[in-house]
Design a protein around this motif. Sequence first.
Motif, PDB file in Angstrom:
ATOM      1  N   ALA A  18       0.828  -1.206   0.000  1.00 22.29           N
ATOM      2  CA  ALA A  18       0.000   0.000   0.000  1.00 22.29           C
ATOM      3  C   ALA A  18       0.859   1.251   0.000  1.00 22.29           C
ATOM      4  CB  ALA A  18      -0.933  -0.007   1.203  1.00 22.29           C
ATOM      5  N   ARG A  22       0.880   4.123  -2.988  1.00 22.51           N
ATOM      6  CA  ARG A  22       0.637   5.544  -2.716  1.00 22.51           C
ATOM      7  C   ARG A  22       1.807   6.400  -3.201  1.00 22.51           C
ATOM      8  NH1 ARG A  22      -0.856   3.308   2.562  1.00 22.51           N
ATOM      9  NH2 ARG A  22      -3.128   3.044   2.611  1.00 22.51           N
ATOM     10  N   LYS A  26       1.755   9.089  -6.221  1.00 22.78           N
ATOM     11  CA  LYS A  26       2.115  10.477  -5.897  1.00 22.78           C
ATOM     12  C   LYS A  26       3.217  10.987  -6.818  1.00 22.78           C
ATOM     13  CE  LYS A  26       3.752  13.339  -2.045  1.00 22.78           C
ATOM     14  NZ  LYS A  26       4.221  13.329  -0.624  1.00 22.78           N
ATOM     15  N   PRO A  43     -10.332  -0.036  -1.390  1.00 24.57           N
ATOM     16  CA  PRO A  43      -9.981   1.269  -0.818  1.00 24.57           C
ATOM     17  C   PRO A  43      -8.691   1.847  -1.400  1.00 24.57           C
ATOM     18  CG  PRO A  43     -10.643  -0.262   0.907  1.00 24.57           C
ATOM     19  CD  PRO A  43     -10.464  -1.070  -0.338  1.00 24.57           C
ATOM     20  N   LEU A  44      -7.684   0.976  -1.624  1.00 24.93           N
ATOM     21  CA  LEU A  44      -6.412   1.440  -2.173  1.00 24.93           C
ATOM     22  C   LEU A  44      -6.570   1.857  -3.631  1.00 24.93           C
ATOM     23  CD1 LEU A  44      -3.402   1.837  -1.557  1.00 24.93           C
ATOM     24  CD2 LEU A  44      -3.015  -0.540  -2.263  1.00 24.93           C
ATOM     25  N   ASP A  46      -9.330   3.081  -4.939  1.00 21.20           N
ATOM     26  CA  ASP A  46     -10.016   4.370  -4.893  1.00 21.20           C
ATOM     27  C   ASP A  46      -9.054   5.506  -4.550  1.00 21.20           C
ATOM     28  OD1 ASP A  46     -12.410   3.149  -5.493  1.00 21.20           O
ATOM     29  OD2 ASP A  46     -13.102   3.056  -3.416  1.00 21.20           O
ATOM     30  N   GLU A  47      -8.122   5.218  -3.649  1.00 22.32           N
ATOM     31  CA  GLU A  47      -7.179   6.242  -3.186  1.00 22.32           C
ATOM     32  C   GLU A  47      -6.129   6.593  -4.236  1.00 22.32           C
ATOM     33  OE1 GLU A  47      -3.851   6.891   0.387  1.00 22.32           O
ATOM     34  OE2 GLU A  47      -5.180   5.142   0.419  1.00 22.32           O
ATOM     35  N   THR A  48      -5.665   5.582  -4.974  1.00 27.16           N
ATOM     36  CA  THR A  48      -4.520   5.786  -5.877  1.00 27.16           C
ATOM     37  C   THR A  48      -4.890   5.798  -7.354  1.00 27.16           C
ATOM     38  OG1 THR A  48      -4.052   3.403  -5.969  1.00 27.16           O
ATOM     39  CG2 THR A  48      -2.975   4.688  -4.208  1.00 27.16           C
TER      40      THR A  48
END
Length: 232
Positions: A18, A22, A26, A43-44, A46-48
């Motif tokens: 994870a 990220r 980034k 969730p990961l 969706d985040e990345t």
Amino acid sequence: MNRTETALIVSAGPGLSASLARLFAKEGMQVALAARDTAKLAPLVDETGAFAVACDASEARDVESLFAQVSGKLGVPDLVVYNASGRYRAPVGQIDAKRLRDAIDVTAIGALLVAQEAAVGMLARGSGSILLTGATASVKGLPGSTPFAMGKFALRGMAQCLARELAPKNIHVAHFVIDGGIASGAMHRDVANAPDALLDPDAIAREYLHVHRQHRSAWTWEIELRPWVERF
């Protein structure tokens, strides 16, 4: 205009994977995540904004399909990280042959299958990095850890061979000895009586990125990472 890099993380989940996802996102990379169960990655993803693919890395057909899907959607990966491990431990008199084979399939055979597919695309392009996650058991056998060490020693030997074979072709292969426990979830930064006793996965991720971006006049094939309080 610079081309956008693509990173593939095999055996993605919480913790180190994870943190890698990220950081790579980034840094502007396109990220692909591979795991047997992709639902846990929601969730990961969706985040990345990562592309998730279901894959059993110990199965050749799954690995071939994984690279076909990632290459088709995002392009040939510039960076491939193999994090899978068969974490089977048992005292010598209780080692089960089937569980041993299954563990070695995940830790070593899967790594070879992924490295093969990665190398094919990278060689055609003329560049790339293949980073392999090892452990204390990669370099030091411990009581009760025979099955785990067998897989990790094999992984390290493979990494050294591939590094020598592929480096002259501009493919950077590196093995990471993670010598200690990795903090994740509730354990992350929650060791009141032993500061820094666990490795911070975000700090590890930055080292993976550093090795990927090393200038080719100063490549390393192996790096050891451990907390400053860890004996070795």
